[in-house]
Design a protein around this motif. Structure first.
Motif, PDB file in Angstrom:
ATOM      1  N   LEU A  49       0.889  -1.156   0.000  1.00  0.00           N
ATOM      2  CA  LEU A  49       0.000   0.000   0.000  1.00  0.00           C
ATOM      3  C   LEU A  49       0.928   1.207   0.000  1.00  0.00           C
ATOM      4  N   GLU A  50       0.715   2.131  -0.943  1.00  0.00           N
ATOM      5  CA  GLU A  50       1.627   3.265  -1.092  1.00  0.00           C
ATOM      6  C   GLU A  50       0.871   4.586  -1.007  1.00  0.00           C
ATOM      7  N   HIS A  51       1.607   5.643  -0.667  1.00  0.00           N
ATOM      8  CA  HIS A  51       1.066   6.987  -0.459  1.00  0.00           C
ATOM      9  C   HIS A  51       1.848   7.989  -1.295  1.00  0.00           C
ATOM     10  N   LEU A  52       1.132   8.972  -1.851  1.00  0.00           N
ATOM     11  CA  LEU A  52       1.770  10.076  -2.565  1.00  0.00           C
ATOM     12  C   LEU A  52       1.062  11.363  -2.204  1.00  0.00           C
ATOM     13  N   ARG A  53       1.820  12.348  -1.792  1.00  0.00           N
ATOM     14  CA  ARG A  53       1.271  13.682  -1.539  1.00  0.00           C
ATOM     15  C   ARG A  53       1.004  14.324  -2.893  1.00  0.00           C
ATOM     16  N   ALA A  54      -0.063  15.040  -3.006  1.00  0.00           N
ATOM     17  CA  ALA A  54      -0.490  15.621  -4.285  1.00  0.00           C
ATOM     18  C   ALA A  54       0.579  16.539  -4.876  1.00  0.00           C
ATOM     19  N   LEU A  55       0.633  16.612  -6.197  1.00  0.00           N
ATOM     20  CA  LEU A  55       1.671  17.362  -6.904  1.00  0.00           C
ATOM     21  C   LEU A  55       1.676  18.861  -6.622  1.00  0.00           C
ATOM     22  N   TRP A  56       0.538  19.433  -6.311  1.00  0.00           N
ATOM     23  CA  TRP A  56       0.487  20.884  -6.158  1.00  0.00           C
ATOM     24  C   TRP A  56       0.881  21.360  -4.763  1.00  0.00           C
ATOM     25  N   ARG A  57       1.322  20.470  -3.906  1.00  0.00           N
ATOM     26  CA  ARG A  57       1.744  20.861  -2.561  1.00  0.00           C
ATOM     27  C   ARG A  57       3.205  21.281  -2.595  1.00  0.00           C
ATOM     28  N   PRO A  58       3.535  22.492  -2.147  1.00  0.00           N
ATOM     29  CA  PRO A  58       4.914  22.983  -2.248  1.00  0.00           C
ATOM     30  C   PRO A  58       5.912  22.222  -1.379  1.00  0.00           C
ATOM     31  N   GLU A  59       5.481  21.552  -0.302  1.00  0.00           N
ATOM     32  CA  GLU A  59       6.420  20.867   0.578  1.00  0.00           C
ATOM     33  C   GLU A  59       6.938  19.541   0.011  1.00  0.00           C
ATOM     34  N   VAL A  60       6.450  19.142  -1.136  1.00  0.00           N
ATOM     35  CA  VAL A  60       6.892  17.889  -1.731  1.00  0.00           C
ATOM     36  C   VAL A  60       8.083  18.166  -2.638  1.00  0.00           C
ATOM     37  N   ALA A  61       9.231  17.603  -2.260  1.00  0.00           N
ATOM     38  CA  ALA A  61      10.436  17.837  -3.049  1.00  0.00           C
ATOM     39  C   ALA A  61      10.461  16.969  -4.310  1.00  0.00           C
ATOM     40  N   LYS A  62      10.076  15.706  -4.181  1.00  0.00           N
ATOM     41  CA  LYS A  62      10.080  14.776  -5.310  1.00  0.00           C
ATOM     42  C   LYS A  62       8.701  14.148  -5.416  1.00  0.00           C
ATOM     43  N   PRO A  63       7.770  14.800  -6.098  1.00  0.00           N
ATOM     44  CA  PRO A  63       6.378  14.338  -6.091  1.00  0.00           C
ATOM     45  C   PRO A  63       6.119  13.025  -6.816  1.00  0.00           C
ATOM     46  N   VAL A  64       7.103  12.476  -7.474  1.00  0.00           N
ATOM     47  CA  VAL A  64       6.869  11.223  -8.181  1.00  0.00           C
ATOM     48  C   VAL A  64       7.296  10.004  -7.376  1.00  0.00           C
ATOM     49  N   GLU A  65       7.800  10.198  -6.160  1.00  0.00           N
ATOM     50  CA  GLU A  65       8.208   9.074  -5.331  1.00  0.00           C
ATOM     51  C   GLU A  65       7.078   8.667  -4.402  1.00  0.00           C
ATOM     52  N   TRP A  66       6.634   7.444  -4.545  1.00  0.00           N
ATOM     53  CA  TRP A  66       5.597   6.905  -3.682  1.00  0.00           C
ATOM     54  C   TRP A  66       6.237   6.418  -2.395  1.00  0.00           C
ATOM     55  N   GLU A  67       5.568   6.651  -1.280  1.00  0.00           N
ATOM     56  CA  GLU A  67       6.036   6.192   0.025  1.00  0.00           C
ATOM     57  C   GLU A  67       5.342   4.877   0.360  1.00  0.00           C
ATOM     58  N   TRP A  68       6.110   3.888   0.768  1.00  0.00           N
ATOM     59  CA  TRP A  68       5.528   2.608   1.155  1.00  0.00           C
ATOM     60  C   TRP A  68       4.911   2.763   2.525  1.00  0.00           C
ATOM     61  N   VAL A  69       3.641   2.402   2.645  1.00  0.00           N
ATOM     62  CA  VAL A  69       2.928   2.503   3.912  1.00  0.00           C
ATOM     63  C   VAL A  69       2.885   1.148   4.613  1.00  0.00           C
ATOM     64  N   TYR A  70       2.563   0.112   3.856  1.00  0.00           N
ATOM     65  CA  TYR A  70       2.438  -1.218   4.434  1.00  0.00           C
ATOM     66  C   TYR A  70       2.765  -2.246   3.354  1.00  0.00           C
ATOM     67  N   THR A  71       3.441  -3.324   3.763  1.00  0.00           N
ATOM     68  CA  THR A  71       3.752  -4.423   2.848  1.00  0.00           C
ATOM     69  C   THR A  71       3.266  -5.728   3.473  1.00  0.00           C
ATOM     70  N   TRP A  72       2.522  -6.506   2.706  1.00  0.00           N
ATOM     71  CA  TRP A  72       2.107  -7.828   3.168  1.00  0.00           C
ATOM     72  C   TRP A  72       3.347  -8.718   3.170  1.00  0.00           C
ATOM     73  N   GLY A  73       3.503  -9.527   4.201  1.00  0.00           N
ATOM     74  CA  GLY A  73       4.664 -10.411   4.322  1.00  0.00           C
ATOM     75  C   GLY A  73       4.626 -11.542   3.313  1.00  0.00           C
ATOM     76  N   SER A  74       5.598 -12.428   3.433  1.00  0.00           N
ATOM     77  CA  SER A  74       5.675 -13.539   2.498  1.00  0.00           C
ATOM     78  C   SER A  74       5.812 -14.832   3.283  1.00  0.00           C
ATOM     79  N   PRO A  75       4.946 -15.780   3.159  1.00  0.00           N
ATOM     80  CA  PRO A  75       3.711 -15.736   2.374  1.00  0.00           C
ATOM     81  C   PRO A  75       2.614 -14.980   3.121  1.00  0.00           C
ATOM     82  N   ALA A  76       1.627 -14.532   2.399  1.00  0.00           N
ATOM     83  CA  ALA A  76       0.488 -13.811   2.979  1.00  0.00           C
ATOM     84  C   ALA A  76      -0.791 -14.375   2.372  1.00  0.00           C
TER      85      ALA A  76
END
Length: 171
Positions: A49-76
């Motif tokens: 599950l990934e998160h991205l701050r909207a492009l028009w927000r000035p505090e975002v330095a690299k708006p194309v990088e998604w932040e990982w929020v949660y990863t299902w383990g292996s196996p899941a």
């Protein structure tokens, strides 16, 4: 015409996003969450599950990088109908000071942060959340757009009132 969607695209999808109310502090980060529902029993190993701050927000330095929020383990291994509630907050906080959202029945509660100090508020209006499979294919993507609180209704003005559109306050 045939549908050539891979089976991966039918395993799970984003069901709901609930951002925390504006005045919420980091201690109550478990108030915000994303729910993912399983539509096909299988293995969600390394799905993210990934998160991205909207492009028009000035505090975002690299708006194309998604932040990982949660990863299902292996196996899941997951079953049809299971709903995963991924809280932005901490599992430790939920264990010591649970809120009603941590205890909602019919959900598998997981947490983006382990220790309480790692908790943070993520979701704001205009942000993006997406579900990505183990190969990096975007399975589902949603724009966070919380419902607006209902506006306070004004009392009806009598017909023929001379104060059309104006209001006065009395002390």
């Amino acid at each position: 015409m045939a549908d050539f969607r891979p089976v991966e695209a039918m395993k799970a999808r984003i069901l709901m996003v609930r951002p925390a109310p504006l005045a919420t502090g980091v201690d109550d980060a478990n108030l915000e969450w994303v729910e993912v529902i399983v539509d096909l029993g299988s293995d969600l190993a390394n799905w993210r599950l990934e998160h991205l701050r909207a492009l028009w927000r000035p505090e975002v330095a690299k708006p194309v990088e998604w932040e990982w929020v949660y990863t299902w383990g292996s196996p899941a291994f997951v079953r049809v109908g299971e709903i995963y509630r991924i809280h932005s907050g901490s599992r430790a906080r939920a264990a010591t000071h649970p809120i009603s959202d941590d205890l909602a029945p019919g959900r598998i509660h997981v947490y983006a942060a382990g220790p309480s100090g790692a908790a943070k508020l993520l979701w704001r209006k205009g942000d993006y959340v997406r579900l990505v499979d183990a190969f990096g294919t975007v399975i589902d993507e949603v724009v966070v757009w919380p419902e607006e609180p209902p506006a306070a209704s004004e009392p009806a003005k009598p017909i023929g009132s001379s104060a059309a559109g104006a209001s006065a306050s009395r002390a």
